[in-house]
Design a protein around this motif. Sequence first.
Motif, PDB file in Angstrom:
ATOM      1  N   VAL A  27       0.826  -1.205   0.000  1.00  0.00           N
ATOM      2  CA  VAL A  27       0.000   0.000   0.000  1.00  0.00           C
ATOM      3  C   VAL A  27       0.856   1.248   0.000  1.00  0.00           C
ATOM      4  CG1 VAL A  27      -1.727   1.273   1.320  1.00  0.00           C
ATOM      5  CG2 VAL A  27      -1.865  -1.216   1.154  1.00  0.00           C
ATOM      6  N   GLU A  30       1.976   2.934  -3.462  1.00  0.00           N
ATOM      7  CA  GLU A  30       1.018   3.353  -4.476  1.00  0.00           C
ATOM      8  C   GLU A  30       1.464   4.619  -5.196  1.00  0.00           C
ATOM      9  OE1 GLU A  30      -2.733   4.197  -2.785  1.00  0.00           O
ATOM     10  OE2 GLU A  30      -1.961   5.492  -1.204  1.00  0.00           O
ATOM     11  N   PRO A 119      -6.584   6.639  -9.396  1.00  0.00           N
ATOM     12  CA  PRO A 119      -5.341   6.346  -8.678  1.00  0.00           C
ATOM     13  C   PRO A 119      -4.084   6.515  -9.517  1.00  0.00           C
ATOM     14  CG  PRO A 119      -6.464   4.319  -9.297  1.00  0.00           C
ATOM     15  CD  PRO A 119      -7.394   5.434  -9.642  1.00  0.00           C
ATOM     16  N   ASP A 120      -4.252   6.721 -10.833  1.00  0.00           N
ATOM     17  CA  ASP A 120      -3.090   6.863 -11.711  1.00  0.00           C
ATOM     18  C   ASP A 120      -2.916   8.299 -12.192  1.00  0.00           C
ATOM     19  OD1 ASP A 120      -2.332   4.157 -11.603  1.00  0.00           O
ATOM     20  OD2 ASP A 120      -3.824   3.632 -13.100  1.00  0.00           O
ATOM     21  N   GLU A 141       4.825   1.541 -12.702  1.00  0.00           N
ATOM     22  CA  GLU A 141       4.799   1.390 -11.258  1.00  0.00           C
ATOM     23  C   GLU A 141       6.101   0.800 -10.757  1.00  0.00           C
ATOM     24  OE1 GLU A 141       1.478  -0.839  -9.937  1.00  0.00           O
ATOM     25  OE2 GLU A 141      -0.013   0.459 -10.880  1.00  0.00           O
TER      26      GLU A 141
END
Length: 235
Positions: A27, A30, A119-120, A141
């Motif tokens: 987490v 991220e 989230p991106d 990522e």
Amino acid sequence: MGLMLAAGFAALVVAQSPAVAAPASAVDSEVAGTWEGEYVCQQGPTGLTLTVSDNGSGAVTATFHFYPVSRNPGVADGSFEMRGSYSPPRLVLDPHEWTNQPPDYGMVSLDATFTEGSPDRISGRIPGDGCGAVDLVRTSEQPARSVTSLSRCDLAALQHSVGYLLMMPAALLGLALALFLMFVSRGRITGLIDAVIWAFGHRVRAIAVSVCLLSAIVGWLVMGAGDEVIAGCPT
């Protein structure tokens, strides 16, 4: 008696010493990865590739690579390293050092948050006179860190606790032994113990005090080194 007191105090120290920060899980990563987009500063619209690395416990580092875009081809190409923190959903980065400095360009900070529902994508601003919005989209990522890995700040917290354990029980043990030997030498305890202590008292005292003093010094140095690193970690 001294050993029992020291053992009890050591247990107390373990319970009360600062807790070691738990290693970050997937987490925490991220925000890590490569982000691309544009920002606006005095030179006009500028391309940006921001490569973020998660160092654990909220600490992050990044490479800020800026370059010209088609609508503003006169922008120079340059890059610098950044350090900062990530506290979901906010990413704050401050400039650290140049890796490629073009003439007449200065380093900038960055304050951005994840775009709600995406989230991106992160957006925010470049603080400072003549600067404005920044908008970035994730292009790759960083692999999530292993849950067994420890960051530099985690290790420093562990180092602090180890130093604390070395220093405090050793100091108490040294005091307990000194008081015990002092009382015996004054004749307050009689019998076989007196004979043993008087026969080996000086040697035992010298060894005990030396070991306790060495342990306390090592613990103090270890704890101090850990505290120096912790001072630079995000709270």
